[in-house]
Design an enzyme around this catalytic site. Structure first.
Site, mmCIF file in Angstrom:
data_model
loop_
_atom_site.group_PDB
_atom_site.id
_atom_site.type_symbol
_atom_site.label_atom_id
_atom_site.label_comp_id
_atom_site.label_asym_id
_atom_site.label_seq_id
_atom_site.Cartn_x
_atom_site.Cartn_y
_atom_site.Cartn_z
ATOM 1 N N VAL A 15 0.833 -1.203 0.000
ATOM 2 C CA VAL A 15 0.000 0.000 0.000
ATOM 3 C C VAL A 15 0.867 1.253 0.000
ATOM 4 O O VAL A 15 0.617 2.200 -0.756
ATOM 5 C CB VAL A 15 -0.965 0.004 1.206
ATOM 6 C CG1 VAL A 15 -1.804 1.265 1.196
ATOM 7 C CG2 VAL A 15 -1.847 -1.238 1.177
ATOM 8 N N VAL A 134 -11.588 0.160 5.281
ATOM 9 C CA VAL A 134 -12.833 -0.585 5.070
ATOM 10 C C VAL A 134 -13.101 -0.753 3.571
ATOM 11 O O VAL A 134 -13.233 0.231 2.845
ATOM 12 C CB VAL A 134 -14.033 0.126 5.726
ATOM 13 C CG1 VAL A 134 -15.314 -0.671 5.497
ATOM 14 C CG2 VAL A 134 -13.795 0.326 7.213
ATOM 15 N N GLY A 136 -11.371 -1.627 0.994
ATOM 16 C CA GLY A 136 -10.364 -1.264 -0.007
ATOM 17 C C GLY A 136 -10.688 0.000 -0.775
ATOM 18 O O GLY A 136 -10.798 1.080 -0.199
ATOM 19 N N GLY A 189 -1.307 -16.954 -1.633
ATOM 20 C CA GLY A 189 -0.970 -15.765 -0.849
ATOM 21 C C GLY A 189 -2.167 -14.892 -0.517
ATOM 22 O O GLY A 189 -2.016 -13.717 -0.178
ATOM 23 N N GLU A 192 -4.059 -13.957 5.302
ATOM 24 C CA GLU A 192 -3.193 -13.266 6.245
ATOM 25 C C GLU A 192 -2.271 -14.297 6.908
ATOM 26 O O GLU A 192 -2.556 -15.502 6.904
ATOM 27 C CB GLU A 192 -4.041 -12.601 7.346
ATOM 28 C CG GLU A 192 -5.040 -11.583 6.848
ATOM 29 C CD GLU A 192 -4.465 -10.177 6.774
ATOM 30 O OE1 GLU A 192 -3.329 -9.953 7.223
ATOM 31 O OE2 GLU A 192 -5.172 -9.294 6.252
ATOM 32 N N LYS A 207 -14.008 -4.130 10.250
ATOM 33 C CA LYS A 207 -14.578 -3.154 9.310
ATOM 34 C C LYS A 207 -16.025 -2.856 9.669
ATOM 35 O O LYS A 207 -16.469 -1.701 9.654
ATOM 36 C CB LYS A 207 -14.467 -3.704 7.884
ATOM 37 C CG LYS A 207 -13.020 -3.955 7.454
ATOM 38 C CD LYS A 207 -12.942 -4.755 6.155
ATOM 39 C CE LYS A 207 -11.484 -5.111 5.834
ATOM 40 N NZ LYS A 207 -11.367 -6.071 4.719
#
Lengths: 428, 428
Positions: A15, A134, A136, A189, A192, A207
């Site tokens: 990010v 929340v 994305g 992947g 988490e 969220k």
């Protein structure tokens, strides 16, 4: 033109690098839209030597995010490190104390400490924005806090964990069992490091708790979210649901009832033809219902570099433009302490269980339901095999308490093989 | 707490009364969210004696909206009268000149005079907000201008006229011809006084032109929108489309291409399984595509008292909170004059025509397509009846110019009965 907005960026993972790329690629566009330059002055991350997909040479480097948060050449602190304790929390608190605005993508931090942070921000005259926390790239925080500000909210719902929706969709499409698709997702992947954050519903519940706070003007109350993961969902459940024109989704629902605030993140059946039922793969969807607007549905990518960085940059441009609103839409001191609804609203339920092939087994189940005050809409017993019989029941409206009562009676009746599955059927 | 925000409300039709109801019913909520009181001080409408569903006794009354716009006790002028000339335009200009902010639901006014009004607002240091002008209750202006401000937009699409979508959906569901459903819609009061605003695509094109201005930083350019209504769509078209897993929607598409700005509001085929394809009835949907965020889909009621008033109040709360951004997202002086794309991007086309039952008729059509440089993906000729044969063709990618060339060649070939229908197939 106003002075440049100077960003300190803590976290150079996916990010963070996405944010750097947007700021560098779209400098002129951001200046035009913000009415001022938007520049990154300093960054921090654990490992300076790591090869990253952006040119960081123009930025000052801090190893300690707290030091970054306090720098004089930083107006806005962006936290995209993650973790609800440790450096993320320390640096966010330090930034507010030092008079910086904060943009964060950290749902766990806000779900656990959102109220304290909101109070700290307002005491310091600073703002915290968290669109990226929340769903994305979907601007749901903005829509709820600002766009629908004229509404008393009725209900907020969402499919907000793309990994869970991917797993459930893949189970249905490929006819594969949960364990196998879970393993696939791990190898791709998608999970988490602690997969329970995804499949246990914790991430999505973070969220939901944030949306509920804004929607109902209550202090974030993550601990009160009824939470259930998708691990117990079998391919049979998915097929039975499909036979009845439903799909199973890990669905968050929050609403204010006469009995208090109801918040839950659990697998639910939703109609195949509804927007939620049509959502497949890793996409997120949020449904917002207000007294004036009716139902608004928002759909988009819930994760990934571009979408999450887009959400961060929306907040950055807001702050650059001078938008200053309280963290959860009203001053933190005005947020009420929510009373958690002791009993969630009644709804139809889907029950699946396996019965021992004994005379009277089904009658005992039907009797237990009757004693729990639950009436049956549909019941279906499948053919026996190996001395076991799968049974499917759809109930009329019942509360979670009624269902728990019935499940306890089922257990006492001594006719079950394994654990029954009980899923809400949500009207959407 | 800041001083109250004092509203002058021009127009007491459905939307105006919806605004009054929200302000009266949710006063405490609006104060908490805005950080100040939100009050209506004065109103205006043509007929004071009309019975309206709200208590207006506490408001000053002006017969002339221009006088209302100039009142000293008005900070914010709300224009929900409609019409792109006359009182709506005069009063909006008067409000800006008198130093008032403006919230309007008037898509026609902004589509025709948006750039001049934006310049006037910025010269006066005032803002114009217009969430209610596009897609009713869906906060699409906010999402595009603010939430996605970090994105270079790729494409904006939308089904933004609920009446057209109602007509097309009803034709499909009930198997009724256009003329009959049009008449039904008229009797149900779904159509504007001038129905061409709806079924001719004008109303929706107004909205598209506003979205395009924000998305691409260009001056509103309504006159450049390629526009085609739904009047030529037959039940056969809807059925043929369904056979190929498409639905027909009056779809707006805007994108910036290497050849300039492409804006069109025309009936298109979209995949049945896409969010746009699944949209039925009077609901609106907007699809926003940005370079970082990917695709965001917004869905909700596009009209009606509650949804439209909700959009107006979102703007009101924004202004009460101090949000001040340029009308189209960047200063009006920075908006570029768009070059209209002379040739819109190539896409597959759906062609339907009726041929005379003559030897070589179909060959002439195929030849004409080849001469226009268009290759055929699928072609189907249906059984003859009455000496006529319906023919359906799906082309590979072709431009509007290519298709117009082919249609001219068809006409010259002298084998057509009536006009052919040519619809884009939009990739969504």
């Amino acid at each position: 033109m106003a002075a440049p907005l100077r960003i300190g960026l803590a976290g150079l993972g996916t990010v963070g690098i996405g944010v750097v790329q947007i700021v560098q690629k779209h400098a002129a566009m951001l200046t035009a839209r913000s009415g001022r330059e938007v520049v990154i002055t300093a960054v921090s991350a654990r490992d300076r030597t790591k090869n990253r997909d952006a040119d960081l040479s123009g930025f000052a480097w801090e190893t300690d995010p707290v030091a970054l948060a306090r720098r004089d050449d930083v107006d806005l602190f962006i936290e995209v490190m993650g973790g609800h304790e440790g450096p993320a929390r320390d640096a966010t608190e330090a930034a507010l104390a030092a008079g910086k605005d904060v943009v964060t993508a950290n749902k766990a931090l806000l779900a656990h400490h959102g109220h304290a942070l909101a109070l700290a921000a307002e005491a310091a005259g600073r703002v915290i924005r968290f669109e990226a926390a929340v769903a994305g790239g979907i601007p749901v925080i903005k829509t709820l806090t600002e766009g629908l500000a004229g509404n008393e909210m009725r209900r907020v719902m969402g499919v907000m964990n793309g990994t869970c929706n991917y797993i459930l969709t893949r189970m249905e499409d490929a006819g594969l069992p949960y364990a196998q698709v879970f393993e696939e997702a791990r190898q791709l992947g998608y999970l988490e490091a602690d997969p329970n954050l995804d499949v246990g519903g914790i991430d999505a519940a973070h969220k939901l708790a944030l949306l509920a706070s804004i929607a109902f003007g209550t202090q974030v109350s993550f601990d009160a979210v009824e939470m259930e993961g998708i691990g117990a969902i079998s391919i049979d459940d998915i097929r039975h649901a499909a036979d009845m024109d439903y799909r199973i989704k890990l669905l968050g629902v929050a609403r204010m009832t006469g009995r208090g605030l109801e918040q839950r993140m659990t697998p639910c059946l939703v109609p195949v033809g509804s927007p939620l039922g049509q959502l497949s793969g890793g996409t997120n969807m949020v449904v917002l219902e207000g007294d004036s607007v009716g139902q608004i549905v928002l759909r988009g990518a819930g994760a990934g570099m571009g979408p999450t960085a887009s959400a961060v940059m929306g907040d950055v441009v807001d702050i650059a433009r001078g938008l200053r609103i309280p963290t959860f839409g009203v001053p933190a001191t005005a947020l009420t302490v929510p009373v958690a609804a002791a009993v969630s609203a009644a709804c139809p339920w889907y029950l699946r269980m396996t019965l021992l092939d004994k005379p009277g087994a089904l009658a005992k189940i039907a009797t237990a339901l009757g004693e729990a005050g639950i009436s049956i809409d549909r019941m279906r017993q499948y053919g026996h095999s190996d001395g076991q019989a799968p049974v499917l029941i759809v109930t009329h409206k019942a509360t979670r308490t009624d269902i728990d009562d019935a499940l306890a009676r089922f257990a006492k009746a001594g006719v079950l093989v394994g654990e029954p599955v009980a899923l809400r059927i949500e009207e959407v």
